[in-house]
Design an enzyme around this catalytic site. Structure first.
Site, short mmCIF file in Angstrom:
data_model
loop_
_atom_site.label_atom_id
_atom_site.label_comp_id
_atom_site.label_asym_id
_atom_site.label_seq_id
_atom_site.Cartn_x
_atom_site.Cartn_y
_atom_site.Cartn_z
N SER A 170 0.81 -1.37 -0.08
CA SER A 170 0.03 0.00 -0.30
C SER A 170 0.58 1.19 -0.02
CB SER A 170 -0.90 0.13 1.18
OG SER A 170 -0.18 0.07 2.47
N THR A 217 -1.60 4.15 2.55
CA THR A 217 -1.08 5.22 3.37
C THR A 217 -0.33 4.66 4.49
OG1 THR A 217 -3.16 6.46 2.91
CG2 THR A 217 -1.60 7.31 4.75
N THR A 227 1.78 7.20 0.18
CA THR A 227 0.85 5.90 -0.34
C THR A 227 1.08 5.81 -1.67
OG1 THR A 227 -1.43 5.31 -0.39
CG2 THR A 227 -0.83 7.55 -0.98
N ARG A 255 -6.61 8.68 -10.16
CA ARG A 255 -7.43 9.15 -9.13
C ARG A 255 -6.45 9.58 -7.81
NH1 ARG A 255 -6.73 6.69 -3.52
NH2 ARG A 255 -8.54 6.99 -2.43
N GLY A 260 -6.47 10.33 -3.50
CA GLY A 260 -7.38 10.35 -2.45
C GLY A 260 -6.95 11.62 -1.52
N THR A 283 -6.21 7.39 7.45
CA THR A 283 -5.78 6.44 6.72
C THR A 283 -7.37 5.82 6.38
OG1 THR A 283 -4.58 4.39 6.27
CG2 THR A 283 -5.53 4.81 8.44
N GLY A 284 -7.19 4.97 5.45
CA GLY A 284 -8.63 4.14 4.91
C GLY A 284 -8.81 4.80 3.43
#
Length: 330
Positions: free
Chosen positions: A75, A189, A207, A217, A219, A240-241
């Site tokens: 990740s 992340t 990340t 994309r 985030g 995070t998430g």
């Protein structure tokens, strides 16, 4: 610049695993925190930078670089799972005690996005560079280029192509880190916060983004106020998430503002998670968002939508423990 591997650092770091809701908030000696279990190795590198005379910014950069160079971490950085077109793109940002910021988005072919973000902050009049411009800047600054798509990540991507089904899974940062990736990862992340020997604070976030995301994309991770925010009067926060949901509530900035108004780190994180749940309702019932905070007194805390979020806490003696955050849903 290369450094010790995550596993080598873990082997040399005193580590304690603690259950329960962020016991660190009752202490006043925590000097570095980072998201997920692999944050322990990042904190070890940050602690080493501090002992070598480094600033809080040096600490979080050093920690971020460990995660970025770890091929077993699907990740972050090298070995990160690619977008749906098979390209690995990195996002990162840094923020200092003085409000200085730098970020890169959709950076390709350069492992250490966190260091490129720092160069953006220190050597340009801008705060963010994206895509080919970020890559060109990195090359001009002397960063080496390489293919970031490892054979293991490519195999996971080709397996995903058989169904092309995007189904986020909460806490995949920990589960996928512990095994060979073979299914869809969901989010991203490592977020890091540190207090230097001079009591100044800094943060970083880096990340490879959501696995198999649409090309282009971005985030929350490189967005100051969403994935990261630092206020030297109050403290800092990282997220995070699922980044799209973090952006909706300006997650990190909202946590810092809650601390400014008197909440402790855990309560501040919880207040923003609850706000997100009120805003999105059933649409976040199956996804993960987690927030991590460190206040100026050195108290750490975190809270998440779903159980399973962990974070690494290193105290002023260099001892590291893993905390399990509380969660809104069970």
């Amino acid at each position: 610049m290369s450094g010790p591997s995550r596993r080598a650092l873990l082997g040399a770091t005193p580590l304690v695993v603690m259950a329960g809701p962020a016991a660190a908030q009752d202490r006043a000696s925590d000097i570095m925190v980072s998201t997920w279990d692999f944050g322990a190795a990042a904190n070890a590198a940050g602690w080493a930078a501090r002992r070598g005379g480094g600033s809080a910014l040096d600490m979080v950069e050093a920690g971020g670089r460990v995660a970025e160079a770890d091929e077993s971490n699907s990740s972050v950085g090298l070995g990160g799972l690619p977008d749906r077109d098979g390209r690995v793109t990195l996002d990162a940002c840094v923020m200092t005690w003085a409000g200085d910021i730098g970020a890169v988005c959709a950076l390709e072919d350069v492992v250490h996005a966190v260091s490129v973000a720092r160069r953006v902050m220190e050597r340009t009049p801008h705060t963010m560079l994206i895509g080919p411009g970020a890559r060109s800047f990195a090359v001009d600054q002397g960063f080496e280029t390489q293919n970031l798509l490892t054979p293991r990540a490519e195999a996971a991507w080709r397996e995903w192509l058989k169904t092309a089904n995007y189904a986020p899974r909460p806490n995949s940062e920990n589960t996928d880190w512990r095994r060979m990736p073979g299914g869809p990862g969901d989010h991203d992340t490592i977020g890091l916060l540190a207090i230097g020997a001079d009591q100044r604070m800094a943060g970083a976030c880096t990340t490879s983004g959501m696995a198999f995301k649409m090309r282009g994309r971005v985030g929350d991770s490189p967005i100051i106020g969403a994935g990261l925010y630092v206020d030297d009067e109050v403290g800092g926060a990282a997220a995070t998430g699922v980044g799209e949901d973090v952006v909706r509530v300006a997650g990190a900035h909202s946590v810092v503002e809650a601390m400014r108004h008197g909440l402790g780190p855990t309560a501040a994180c919880r207040s923003v998670i609850e706000r997100l749940a009120r805003l999105r309702g059933a649409r976040v019932a199956g996804s993960q968002v987690a927030l991590l905070a460190l206040d100026k007194a050195g108290r750490a805390g975190a809270f998440a939508l779903q159980p399973g979020f962990t974070f690494a806490v290193t105290d002023a003696a260099g001892r590291t423990r893993i905390e399990r955050a509380g969660a809104l849903f069970t």
